[in-house]
Each structure stands twice: as structure tokens, then as C-alpha cells.
Design a protein around this motif. Structure first.
Motif, PDB file in Angstrom:
ATOM      1  N   ALA A  82       0.840  -1.198   0.000  1.00 40.69           N
ATOM      2  CA  ALA A  82       0.000   0.000   0.000  1.00 40.69           C
ATOM      3  C   ALA A  82       0.878   1.252   0.000  1.00 40.69           C
ATOM      4  O   ALA A  82       0.598   2.226  -0.714  1.00 40.69           O
ATOM      5  CB  ALA A  82      -0.929  -0.007   1.213  1.00 40.69           C
ATOM      6  N   ALA A  83       1.945   1.221   0.791  1.00 40.99           N
ATOM      7  CA  ALA A  83       2.862   2.359   0.836  1.00 40.99           C
ATOM      8  C   ALA A  83       3.629   2.496  -0.479  1.00 40.99           C
ATOM      9  O   ALA A  83       3.796   3.601  -0.998  1.00 40.99           O
ATOM     10  CB  ALA A  83       3.831   2.193   2.010  1.00 40.99           C
ATOM     11  N   LEU A  84       4.082   1.379  -1.032  1.00 41.46           N
ATOM     12  CA  LEU A  84       4.855   1.401  -2.282  1.00 41.46           C
ATOM     13  C   LEU A  84       4.020   1.925  -3.436  1.00 41.46           C
ATOM     14  O   LEU A  84       4.477   2.764  -4.225  1.00 41.46           O
ATOM     15  CB  LEU A  84       5.354  -0.014  -2.601  1.00 41.46           C
ATOM     16  N   TRP A  85       2.795   1.433  -3.552  1.00 36.39           N
ATOM     17  CA  TRP A  85       1.942   1.789  -4.686  1.00 36.39           C
ATOM     18  C   TRP A  85       1.109   3.045  -4.444  1.00 36.39           C
ATOM     19  O   TRP A  85       0.435   3.521  -5.357  1.00 36.39           O
ATOM     20  CB  TRP A  85       1.012   0.615  -5.009  1.00 36.39           C
ATOM     21  N   GLY A  86       1.144   3.563  -3.215  1.00 33.08           N
ATOM     22  CA  GLY A  86       0.341   4.741  -2.906  1.00 33.08           C
ATOM     23  C   GLY A  86      -1.144   4.470  -2.978  1.00 33.08           C
ATOM     24  O   GLY A  86      -1.920   5.307  -3.445  1.00 33.08           O
ATOM     25  N   GLU A  87      -1.551   3.286  -2.519  1.00 32.06           N
ATOM     26  CA  GLU A  87      -2.953   2.883  -2.584  1.00 32.06           C
ATOM     27  C   GLU A  87      -3.513   2.658  -1.185  1.00 32.06           C
ATOM     28  O   GLU A  87      -2.767   2.443  -0.232  1.00 32.06           O
ATOM     29  CB  GLU A  87      -3.094   1.569  -3.376  1.00 32.06           C
ATOM     30  N   THR A  88      -4.825   2.715  -1.086  1.00 31.77           N
ATOM     31  CA  THR A  88      -5.520   2.267   0.116  1.00 31.77           C
ATOM     32  C   THR A  88      -5.897   0.811  -0.101  1.00 31.77           C
ATOM     33  O   THR A  88      -6.523   0.474  -1.107  1.00 31.77           O
ATOM     34  CB  THR A  88      -6.791   3.100   0.366  1.00 31.77           C
ATOM     35  N   THR A 114      -8.878  -2.609  -2.888  1.00 30.47           N
ATOM     36  CA  THR A 114      -7.834  -1.627  -3.162  1.00 30.47           C
ATOM     37  C   THR A 114      -8.357  -0.476  -4.005  1.00 30.47           C
ATOM     38  O   THR A 114      -9.285  -0.648  -4.801  1.00 30.47           O
ATOM     39  CB  THR A 114      -6.632  -2.286  -3.875  1.00 30.47           C
ATOM     40  N   SER A 115      -7.724   0.675  -3.831  1.00 32.78           N
ATOM     41  CA  SER A 115      -8.048   1.827  -4.675  1.00 32.78           C
ATOM     42  C   SER A 115      -7.355   1.711  -6.029  1.00 32.78           C
ATOM     43  O   SER A 115      -7.668   2.452  -6.953  1.00 32.78           O
ATOM     44  CB  SER A 115      -7.607   3.124  -3.987  1.00 32.78           C
ATOM     45  N   GLY A 116      -6.404   0.782  -6.142  1.00 30.35           N
ATOM     46  CA  GLY A 116      -5.680   0.563  -7.390  1.00 30.35           C
ATOM     47  C   GLY A 116      -6.335  -0.519  -8.234  1.00 30.35           C
ATOM     48  O   GLY A 116      -7.446  -0.955  -7.951  1.00 30.35           O
ATOM     49  N   ARG A 135     -14.497   4.167  -3.925  1.00 29.00           N
ATOM     50  CA  ARG A 135     -13.863   4.937  -2.845  1.00 29.00           C
ATOM     51  C   ARG A 135     -14.590   4.802  -1.515  1.00 29.00           C
ATOM     52  O   ARG A 135     -13.975   4.733  -0.464  1.00 29.00           O
ATOM     53  CB  ARG A 135     -13.813   6.423  -3.265  1.00 29.00           C
TER      54      ARG A 135
END
Length: 201
Positions: A82-88, A114-116, A135
């Protein structure tokens, strides 16, 4: 030849310094060699069992245990990705319903929202599905208010209001306040019962 043989060792030494579940990607290793050489070294380490390829271009270091080399915990891998991809990324609606006591069934498959984009991760024999979600299903990650929303999503339109009465007993006043704050992005079939609950005090 010596340079090529040393690259897997350098990557393995670098991986050993990382916390459990930290992703290892070719782009972060280009100071050790060119992309083709790094890709080849990562593949070699994965074949040897020194790294686990969990997704295209993403590896993790296995954890040494008394039972041998095991995959890191799913929770740590998910948090790091989540931190790497900037996703929730949050547990699925069924998992939220289980935590809040709405069902005793544990989801058969490990699914996260996921938001991705949707993806499939493989941690050795364990398959983890990441499913793209709207979202509103991703609000308040890691907090009870978010669990409440996802549990109501699992219940669906016809049962959400009734389920909220059970969910509310597990929420603190601050959790309920956070639930009230996210109402603007929730569908009406969730926002309305939340508003009615708050109105009743």
C-alpha cells in the motif's frame, strides 16, 4: 563473470537488511547493476528460494523460522505494498463483517479491496486477491468506522440498516463520530441508517 555472480549475493545482502514484508523491486536495485542483470539476479534468487516473487516485478524475502523459510505475514506485505503503490488497501467486506460479529464465516479466499487495479499476489502457496473497489468502501482504513462501512456493504441494501444496530454496539462515540463524517461519500442506503442512528442518540 565475477560481477554477474556477485550481483545475486549483493541483492540477498540488501534484502536481509529490510523489515519483514518489505517489497524488493528492480527499480530500487539499479545502483547494483543494469536492469537486465538485476532482473536475472532476482529470478535466480527466487529459484533458489532466497526470495519470493509475489507479483510481476515485486519480490519479498522469506522469513526464517524453525519450520524453515516461510512467506512473511500477509498483513505486513499488504501494508508495505500500500505504501509502495500509494494505494488504500483494506480487508474485504466479508472479513469486516466477521470482525464485527455479523457472521462466523471466515472468507475462504484472502481478498483485499484496493483503490488501485485488481491484482493477484502469490506468497508461496497462498493466493491473495486485490480487488478494485469504489472509494466509499475504502474509507477509514484500519479503523472501526471503516470496518462498519464495509460490514454494511457486505450485508447489502436490505439488511444494512438492521445490521447497523448490531455494529453500533461495538463502536465507541469517537468511532460513531467518524462514521458520521464519512456520510457524504456513502451510498444513501448506508448513509440514511447512520443518520437515523445518530438522530436517536
Amino acid at each position: 563473470m565475477q560481477k554477474m555472480s556477485s550481483l545475486p549475493r549483493q541483492i540477498a545482502e540488501y534484502a536481509a537488511t529490510l523489515p519483514e514484508g518489505a517489497p524488493i523491486c528492480p527499480g530500487s536495485l539499479l545502483h547494483l547493476g543494469n536492469r537486465a542483470a538485476v532482473d536475472q539476479a532476482l529470478s535466480r534468487l527466487a529459484r533458489r528460494g532466497q526470495l519470493i516473487r509475489i507479483f510481476r516485478g515485486v519480490y519479498v524475502r522469506p522469513v526464517v523460522t524453525r519450520f524453515g523459510l516461510l512467506a512473511p505475514t500477509v498483513e505486513k506485505v499488504i501494508a508495505a505494498l500500500a505504501a509502495l503503490w500509494g494505494e488504500t488497501i483494506v480487508p474485504c467486506t466479508g472479513a469486516a463483517a466477521n470482525v464485527l460479529g455479523l457472521t462466523t464465516q471466515v472468507p475462504v479466499r484472502l481478498v483485499y479491496l484496493t483503490s488501485g487495479p485488481s491484482r493477484t499476489l502469490r506468497l508461496q502457496a497462498l493466493v491473495v486477491q486485490l480487488r478494485h473497489a469504489p472509494r466509499w468502501q475504502l474509507v477509514a482504513p484500519g479503523r472501526p468506522a471503516g470496518l462498519a462501512v464495509r460490514a454494511m456493504a457486505w450485508l447489502g441494501r436490505t439488511e444494512a440498516a438492521r445490521g447497523l444496530d448490531v455494529i453500533a454496539r461495538r463502536l465507541s462515540p469517537s468511532d460513531l463520530a467518524e462514521l458520521a463524517e464519512v456520510r457524504p461519500i456513502l451510498p444513501s442506503w448506508i448513509a440514511t441508517p447512520v443518520s437515523n442512528l445518530l438522530a436517536r442518540g
